[in-house]
Design an enzyme around this catalytic site. Sequence first.
Site: not given
Length: 517
Positions: A58, A232, A373, A85-86, A176, A174
Site C-alpha cells: 500500500g 462476458d 477476465k 511490502c506495507y 506478485e 513484491h
Amino acid sequence: MATMVRELCLILDFGSQYTQLIARRVRELKVYSEIHPFDFPLEKIRAMAPRAIVLSGGPSSCYDADAPAVSSELFQLGVPILGICYGVQLMAKLLGGEVRPSSQREYGRAHVQIRGQSELFHGFHDAERLAVWMSHGDRVDRLPEGFRLIGETHNAPAAAIADEAHQIYGVQFHPEVAHTPRGGEILGNFLFRIAGFSPSWTMASFIDQSIAELRAKIGSGRVVLGLSGGVDSSVTAALLQRAIGERLTCIFVDNGLLRSGERSGVEALFRDAFRADLRVVDAEARFLGALEGVTEPEQKRKIIGRTFIEVFEEEAHHIGSVDFLGQGTLYPDVIESVSHRGPSATIKSHHNVGGLPERMKLGLVEPLRELFKDEVRELGAELALPHHVLWRQPFPGPGLAVRCLGSISKQRLDILRAAEAIIDEEIRAAGLYDSIWQSFGVLLPVRSVGVMGDQRTYAETLCLRAVHSKDGMTADWVPLPYDLLGTISRRVVNEVRGINRVVYDITSKPPGTIEWE
Ligand code: XMP
C-alpha cells in the site's frame, strides 16, 4: 448466491496498485482468492475461515496518522499470514518490531540474498541472490519477537522475515509482479507448503459448483439475459444454458450500430450451435430515429442507454413470466477494495443495464462475479465457445454511434462498417489482432478534396485507431508497420465510397480516451 465450500486465500487490501495481481497470481496457482478491504471485520474473517491471509502492499507509511491498519488479533487466528511490502511493515509494527524510513527509498529492481533455509524459500539455497521488484520507503529495522531473518538486501536488511512457529511470513518485495521472476514459486511455497492448500481451483471445478448453485438459486424460474456477442455475456449465456437449458432466454438487440457480421455471428452460435432460446430484436429504425440529428456525445450515449432499456423490457414482457435477469458482471467490478477506482465512468456515461433489475423487479444472477477476465476466457473455452468469441477485442456498448462522429445516419454507418471490416481483416492478416487491445475506425464529419482517376472527390475522413492497453484505463497508440498503414489506407479509399482520406490517431490515453466520443 450461496458461498461455495472451498479453500479460501483471503487478501486484505491496503491500497497497492498490485492487489488484484496478487489475487490473480494466487488463482493461477489454482487456489481461490478474494480481495477485501483492510478494515474487513474480524468476525467476518473468522466466519469465512480462510486457509491463509495475505496482507497487500500500500502507499502509506504505517506511522502515518491515518495509516490503514488491522487488529493485532488477526495474528492470533492461527491462520498462516504473508505480509507483502506495507503488509510486512504493518505486521512488524503490530507485533512489536520497529519500522523506520529507509535512508534510501527503493523502487524498482533489486536483489535479495537468501539467508538460511525456510519453507517460504523452499527450492532456493542459502546465500542465493534473487531478482525482485521493490517499492518501499520504510523498512523493518528491528524484528518482532519470534521472527528471524530469511532474506536481506543492502537497503532493507529485513527483506524477508519469518515466525515459523506461528506461520507468519513477510517480504519487503513484491512476489506478485513479473519483475520478480521467481515470485510464483515463493507464493506457491506459502500456499502449498505453509498453508497446506491443494491446487483445486480450476474452471472445470468451477463449472460443476456453479451449475449446482445456479440450479439451486433459480429453481424452476426463468432467466432473461441481454446477449451482446461480447465475451462476458456470451460466457454467461453458455453457462446458464448448461445449467437451466430452455429456461434461459437470450435477447439480442440489433440497434443498427453493430459491426458487419455481428448479428449473424451471434445467431449462428447461440441459436444454431447452442440451441439457445434466442430472440433477436430488430430495433435499428428505433435507435436511428431516436439518434437523428444528435451530435453531442453524451446525448448519444444517454439516448442509446435509454432506448436499449425500453426495447429490452418490451421484449422481456413477450417472454411471459420471468424471475431473474442474468448479467455478465466480473470480479474487478465488484471488488470492494482500497485501490479499486475507475475514473472512466465519470468521463463518459457507460452504456450498461445497471438499472434493469430494479425496474423490472427481477432477481439477479451473475455467475461470473467471482472471476477475472482471463478466468472467464478459460471458462468459455471449457464451455466450448470458439476462440474468436473469447478473444475478440472490446467493443463499446453504444457501438458504432461513438465512432461515427457528427450526426448518425444509416448511410454513414454503412460507410464506417465497410471501413472497419477492412481494418479488421488487415489487422488479422498481419497477425496483430490478438496482441492489440483495440483496433478500429472512426468516421469523421470532415470532408476534404481528393482525386481518383481523373475525378475530383469531396468526401469524409476515416481515422484509424489502434491501442495497446491492459484494462482500458490507460492506453498507448500502437506503432503499426508503415506497410500495413499503407494497405489499410489504400483499401479503404479504393473500396469504400464516401471516404477519400485516412489518418492515423497517435494519441495515448491519457490525455485522449480510446473511443472518440
Ligand atoms: P474510453 O473511450 O473511455 O474507453 O477510453 C475505455 C474502454 O471502454 C470501452 N467503452 C465502453 N464499454 N460501454 C462499454 O461496455 C460503453 O459505453 C463504453 N464506452 C467505451 C472502450 O471501447 C474501451 O475499451
